[in-house]
Scaffold this motif. Structure first.
Motif, mmCIF file in Angstrom:
data_model
loop_
_atom_site.group_PDB
_atom_site.id
_atom_site.type_symbol
_atom_site.label_atom_id
_atom_site.label_comp_id
_atom_site.label_asym_id
_atom_site.label_seq_id
_atom_site.Cartn_x
_atom_site.Cartn_y
_atom_site.Cartn_z
ATOM 1 N N LEU A 165 109.030 12.756 118.833
ATOM 2 C CA LEU A 165 108.110 13.443 117.920
ATOM 3 C C LEU A 165 107.117 12.467 117.293
ATOM 4 O O LEU A 165 105.921 12.760 117.174
ATOM 5 N N ILE A 166 107.610 11.306 116.905
ATOM 6 C CA ILE A 166 106.721 10.285 116.349
ATOM 7 C C ILE A 166 105.748 9.785 117.411
ATOM 8 O O ILE A 166 104.560 9.555 117.143
ATOM 9 N N GLY A 167 106.252 9.643 118.632
ATOM 10 C CA GLY A 167 105.386 9.199 119.717
ATOM 11 C C GLY A 167 104.223 10.148 119.956
ATOM 12 O O GLY A 167 103.120 9.719 120.332
ATOM 13 N N ARG A 185 95.665 11.898 120.653
ATOM 14 C CA ARG A 185 94.235 11.664 120.842
ATOM 15 C C ARG A 185 93.925 10.899 122.124
ATOM 16 O O ARG A 185 92.756 10.718 122.467
ATOM 17 N N ARG A 186 94.957 10.434 122.815
ATOM 18 C CA ARG A 186 94.720 9.621 124.008
ATOM 19 C C ARG A 186 94.991 10.394 125.293
ATOM 20 O O ARG A 186 94.274 10.240 126.278
ATOM 21 N N THR A 203 101.329 13.821 125.557
ATOM 22 C CA THR A 203 101.773 14.513 124.352
ATOM 23 C C THR A 203 102.631 15.715 124.706
ATOM 24 O O THR A 203 103.679 15.949 124.097
ATOM 25 N N VAL A 204 102.196 16.481 125.699
ATOM 26 C CA VAL A 204 102.980 17.643 126.128
ATOM 27 C C VAL A 204 104.318 17.189 126.706
ATOM 28 O O VAL A 204 105.367 17.810 126.447
ATOM 29 N N ALA A 205 104.305 16.105 127.483
ATOM 30 C CA ALA A 205 105.554 15.591 128.044
ATOM 31 C C ALA A 205 106.526 15.188 126.940
ATOM 32 O O ALA A 205 107.729 15.485 127.014
ATOM 33 N N LEU A 206 106.026 14.518 125.912
ATOM 34 C CA LEU A 206 106.878 14.128 124.790
ATOM 35 C C LEU A 206 107.395 15.356 124.044
ATOM 36 O O LEU A 206 108.538 15.364 123.568
ATOM 37 N N VAL A 225 91.906 22.241 120.397
ATOM 38 C CA VAL A 225 92.938 22.613 121.366
ATOM 39 C C VAL A 225 93.918 21.470 121.595
ATOM 40 O O VAL A 225 95.098 21.694 121.888
ATOM 41 N N ASP A 226 93.449 20.222 121.449
ATOM 42 C CA ASP A 226 94.329 19.073 121.659
ATOM 43 C C ASP A 226 95.459 19.010 120.631
ATOM 44 O O ASP A 226 96.448 18.312 120.848
#
Length: 219
Positions: free
Chosen positions: A62-64, A70-71, A76-79, A189-190
């Motif tokens: 979650l922190i990751g 933003r990158r 982000t979705v994988a995490l 959306v991000d």
């Protein structure tokens, strides 16, 4: 062929982005919930210490997400998916306990959670009043609730567990309203994976609070 209407009013464009954000956020919530269920199944026979490790690892994911949002949306979705899976493993011992001692409480808590989230989520999504101040109040109320929970470990307070759960539901009602309002107000959306993680945590906590309430009521 060129678009006959190339110009789209700013308000309409923002509304379309808002609809896309809502759909993506709810899709991510559903996927995270599904992986949570898978994790709970996979972790049903794991020892408690591994569940605790999974709990810590889930919050590391979650922190990751805060650093990858933003990158890279894919990262982000994988995490987020990893977070859901690990959280399922972490909560598996609790679900196994309730399933073996009071399975009816699981169904009751699930139904109550669905109604609770739908009601307060709709209220938060529809309201025009800024709920930012409510979110701050709920945050500090949650800190106080955690202190109350620690107190209950050492002090026997009549109906303390019930009071703790009811207060928790009140606090997370506020969080749910705020998070659904964020979905309506944002057009980025991000941000959908982060919003989905926040809503998923709201849902999970509400479910666990209802489990405690119905467990006590079915004794």
């Amino acid at each position: 062929m060129d678009n006959a209407y190339p110009y789209q009013p700013a308000g309409l464009a923002a509304r379309d982005r808002g609809h896309v954000l809502f759909a993506k956020t709810m899709g991510y919530v559903a996927a995270t919930t599904g992986l949570f269920a898978l994790g709970a199944y996979l972790g049903r026979n794991l020892p408690g210490w591994l569940a605790f490790v999974a709990y810590l690892a889930s919050f590391a994911a979650l922190i990751g997400m805060q650093f990858t949002v933003r990158r890279s949306r894919q990262q982000t979705v994988a995490l987020l998916m990893v977070f859901g899976l690990l959280m399922g493993v972490a909560v598996a011992p609790t679900l196994v306990y309730y399933a073996s001692t009071d399975p009816q409480a699981l169904w009751q808590a699930g139904a109550a959670t669905a109604l609770f989230v739908a009601g307060f989520g709709a209220a938060g999504y529809a309201t025009r009043r800024d709920l930012t101040a409510l979110a701050r109040i709920c945050f500090w109320a949650l800190v106080a609730l955690l202190g109350f929970g620690i107190l209950l470990i050492f002090v026997n307070i009549p109906n303390g567990a019930l009071i703790y759960s009811v207060l928790g539901l009140v606090i997370f009602a506020g969080f749910i309203m705020f998070d659904f309002q964020r979905v309506r107000r944002s057009s980025d959306v991000d941000s959908a994976p982060l919003l989905a993680a926040s809503i998923f945590l709201d849902v999970l906590n509400v479910f666990l609070f209802f489990l405690r309430i119905f467990r006590g009521g079915n004794r």
